[in-house]
Design an enzyme around this catalytic site. Structure first.
Site, short mmCIF file in Angstrom:
data_model
loop_
_atom_site.label_atom_id
_atom_site.label_comp_id
_atom_site.label_asym_id
_atom_site.label_seq_id
_atom_site.Cartn_x
_atom_site.Cartn_y
_atom_site.Cartn_z
N ARG A 88 0.85 -1.20 0.00
CA ARG A 88 0.00 0.00 0.00
C ARG A 88 0.88 1.25 0.00
O ARG A 88 1.83 1.35 0.79
CB ARG A 88 -0.92 -0.01 1.22
CG ARG A 88 -1.92 1.16 1.27
CD ARG A 88 -2.81 1.04 2.49
NE ARG A 88 -3.63 -0.17 2.43
CZ ARG A 88 -4.02 -0.86 3.50
NH1 ARG A 88 -3.65 -0.48 4.72
NH2 ARG A 88 -4.77 -1.94 3.37
N ARG A 157 -2.19 6.05 9.95
CA ARG A 157 -2.30 5.62 8.57
C ARG A 157 -2.31 6.82 7.63
O ARG A 157 -2.25 7.97 8.05
CB ARG A 157 -3.58 4.80 8.38
CG ARG A 157 -3.64 3.54 9.25
CD ARG A 157 -2.70 2.47 8.74
NE ARG A 157 -2.78 1.24 9.52
CZ ARG A 157 -3.59 0.22 9.27
NH1 ARG A 157 -4.46 0.30 8.26
NH2 ARG A 157 -3.57 -0.88 10.00
N LYS A 220 -4.17 0.81 14.87
CA LYS A 220 -4.10 1.81 13.80
C LYS A 220 -4.84 3.08 14.21
O LYS A 220 -5.77 3.06 15.02
CB LYS A 220 -4.70 1.25 12.52
CG LYS A 220 -6.16 0.82 12.64
CD LYS A 220 -6.59 0.11 11.36
CE LYS A 220 -7.98 -0.48 11.51
NZ LYS A 220 -8.40 -1.24 10.33
N LYS A 222 -6.44 6.66 12.37
CA LYS A 222 -6.79 7.24 11.07
C LYS A 222 -7.16 8.71 11.22
O LYS A 222 -7.93 9.08 12.10
CB LYS A 222 -7.94 6.47 10.44
CG LYS A 222 -7.58 5.01 10.14
CD LYS A 222 -8.72 4.26 9.49
CE LYS A 222 -8.29 2.84 9.12
NZ LYS A 222 -9.39 2.07 8.47
N CYS A 436 -14.72 -3.57 -0.58
CA CYS A 436 -13.33 -3.91 -0.25
C CYS A 436 -12.85 -5.00 -1.20
O CYS A 436 -13.59 -5.51 -2.03
CB CYS A 436 -13.24 -4.36 1.20
SG CYS A 436 -14.00 -5.98 1.50
N CYS A 442 -7.34 -11.11 0.35
CA CYS A 442 -7.38 -10.69 1.75
C CYS A 442 -7.52 -11.89 2.67
O CYS A 442 -8.46 -12.69 2.54
CB CYS A 442 -8.52 -9.70 1.99
SG CYS A 442 -8.64 -9.17 3.71
N CYS A 481 -15.81 -8.93 5.31
CA CYS A 481 -15.72 -9.31 6.71
C CYS A 481 -16.24 -8.16 7.56
O CYS A 481 -16.55 -7.09 7.03
CB CYS A 481 -14.27 -9.69 7.08
SG CYS A 481 -13.19 -8.26 7.31
N CYS A 485 -13.58 -2.12 6.07
CA CYS A 485 -12.72 -1.26 5.26
C CYS A 485 -13.51 -0.41 4.27
O CYS A 485 -13.07 0.67 3.89
CB CYS A 485 -11.69 -2.11 4.51
SG CYS A 485 -10.47 -2.89 5.59
#
Length: 571
Positions: A88, A157, A220, A222, A436, A442, A481, A485
């Site tokens: 990424r 991120r 994480k 954001k 996603c 994934c 899931c 995302c």
């Protein structure tokens, strides 16, 4: 002490013996070095053999994955999984120059399976990358001043920023602030340069991570910048959101929201999505100090034992918003000002040509699920060769060809027509649907998302046509899931995968991203999903009030109860 020199050293409030396994791993990693270099040299396997290194590489923007379509067959043949990696890119605000685009294209063709993906956080992902191609990609990105630092991992991120350039100078000022914050909050360790660029390690008496310390963030973190009236970045889903406020002289500062987050776990009712809370206003000269203070509070008080509860949203709900706000103000060295009025009117992208006061032109190109296949790579390579402005990745996984000069418009239009990329052929429903990646790459995916979305949209569009709703914009977000995302928990129609062919169905989110939705059916198949949508959309067509959005209708009609705060999401 000035705002720019606020103390960024870590308050060691949590003893090492109270750290969970991942925290202990970070503590002993030598500031994200681990044994990654040795693992890259291992020719016996296509993977990085150390589980710790697999986790550490996320801080470097890299996920180890395998092709799940062939996983069972390879297991039967007693072969290791078909390991490959996702890389990424760090791309603050989603802005990319033509030269950078051409380099990304070159690397994708050589090392990324001839495909690129635009993410829901305005950046690029390479998929299908083999271990031997990791360094060539990262070093190739470096040639055009791009990197993958902190694109994943327990750190800040990639910083998002509204991209729709309707107010050129105002947007430029906000975008510049987003870039400045991004450069400020990334880890300072030299591990990235040593591992991927081959730099020598240099001894220093200065702390290697003056802010993050040895264990970085609990999870994480954001950050995003929104520019009303557009909420395209879904600012309420950010751990830290800055909402731009302008005045007669331009950008004056930002309203600050904290504690948003989408991730949850199906079998853990103590986990839930949460929308960020508004805590006040900061002028432009206090933005960096505010970001430092907010992140420091989460760094020092976030849960480092239970990763399921380690996001900032849980820290706020456990400690109390007033307590967290007071801690932020103490570290910032001043109080928040009173929040300023603002209003969001959209969270989608503007299609067709738009012009700005600087005499430049901007064209949004629809990219389904953000997937740039070989045909689209060809198209944008040709455009990048003649374009003299920038490209902007949108949070809705599209591309804005921005800053086009008047004498270049005809040539760009001709290329778009040649490759069949006219936005006029895209329905309002498709324009407001994102997904996603999910299968096959994934490792967290439980069900299809990107690959199934086209078929789902066709089926739902048939329902919309039948009820006379073909021109009605409705937001749909699909995730393979529950981690969210694609930000499914704020959509008017949300789907999260439970098992192959099975999903949870959510209704009632706000069209502008201002309200969470609620689950209406659990673990159902595609046929059941379409039945529920047919019935609900039929009622909407018959009973809606003038101008009423679908999500608002489902709440008013009692189809779902409104979720007033994240803690009530699972009730």
């Amino acid at each position: 002490m000035t705002n720019e020199t606020i103390d960024r050293s870590r308050d060691l409030s949590q003893p090492l013996d109270r750290l969970g396994p991942d925290e202990s791993m970070k503590d002993r990693s030598d500031y994200l070095r681990g044994s990654i270099c040795e693992g890259l040299l291992d020719r016996i396997t296509g993977a990085v053999p150390s589980d710790d290194d697999v986790k550490l590489m996320k801080f470097h923007g890299i996920y180890q994955q395998d092709d799940r379509d062939v996983r069972d067959e390879r297991r039967r043949q007693k072969l290791e999984p078909a390991y490959q990696f996702m890389i990424r890119v760090r791309l603050p605000g989603g802005v990319c120059s033509p030269a950078q685009w051409l380099k990304l294209d070159e690397l994708a063709r050589a090392h990324g399976g001839e495909t690129l993906r635009i993410t829901t956080r305005q950046t690029f992902q390479f998929h299908w990358v083999l271990k031997d191609s990791l360094r060539p990609i990262i070093q190739g990105l470096h040639d055009t001043l791009l990197d993958t630092v902190a694109a994943c991992g327990d750190d800040s991120r990639g910083v998002m920023c509204t991209v729709d350039p309707q107010s050129s100078q105002f947007h430029a000022d906000v975008a510049a602030m987003a870039k400045r914050v991004s450069d400020h909050v990334i880890p300072k360790t030299r591990a990235y340069h040593e591992i991927w660029y081959g730099d020598e390690r240099v001894a220093s008496s200065e702390p290697e991570e003056p802010f993050y310390g040895r264990t970085y963030m609990p999870r994480k973190f954001k950050i995003g910048f929104a520019l009303p009236p557009s909420n395209d970045i879904d600012v309420y889903t950010q751990d830290l959101g800055f909402i731009a406020i302008g005045g007669p002289g331009g950008l004056e500062g930002f309203n600050v929201v904290i504690g948003g987050g989408m991730g949850r776990t199906d079998q853990a009712p103590e986990t839930y999505p949460r929308l960020a809370s508004l805590v006040g206003f900061v002028p432009v000269d206090r933005v960096i100090a505010c970001a430092d203070a907010v992140m420091a509070v989460q760094r020092d008080y976030g849960d480092r034992k239970d990763r399921l509860r380690a996001r900032f949203k849980y820290t706020i709900d456990d400690k109390g918003l007033d307590w967290i706000k007071a801690c932020i103000e103490e570290r910032m060295g001043t109080h928040f000002d009173e929040a300023r009025p603002f209003e969001f009117a959209s969270n989608g992208d503007s299609y067709g040509w738009n012009s700005t006061p600087d005499g430049r032109h901007h064209r949004t190109v629809f990219i389904r699920s953000g997937r740039l296949d070989l045909k689209l790579l060809d198209a944008f390579r040709d455009i990048a060769r003649i374009h003299r402005g920038t490209f902007r990745m949108t949070p809705n996984q599209n591309v804005i060809i921005a800053g086009v000069r008047t004498d270049d418009r005809a040539a760009i239009d001709a290329l778009l027509a040649e490759y069949g990329l006219g936005a006029e052929n895209v329905s309002p429903f498709r324009r407001n649907a994102i997904s996603c990646v999910a299968f096959p790459t994934c490792g967290l995916a439980m069900a299809e998302s990107e690959r199934y979305l086209p078929a789902l949209m066709e089926n739902v569009e048939e329902i919309l046509d039948r009820h006379g709703l073909a021109d009605e914009p409705i937001t749909l977000r699909m995730s393979g899931c529950p981690n969210g995302c694609s930000r499914p928990y704020i959509a008017e129609i949300g789907l999260t995968g439970r098992a192959p062919g099975k999903y949870n169905l959510y209704l009632g989110g706000g069209f502008h991203g201002e309200r969470l939705n609620r689950m209406i059916r659990e673990n159902i198949n595609v046929g059941e999903i379409l039945e529920v949508l047919d019935e609900t959309l039929g009622r909407y067509a018959r009973e809606r009030e003038p101008g009423e959005r679908f999500g608002d209708f489902t709440v008013r009609a009692g189809i779902v109860r409104a979720v007033t705060e994240g803690r009530l999401f699972n009730e």
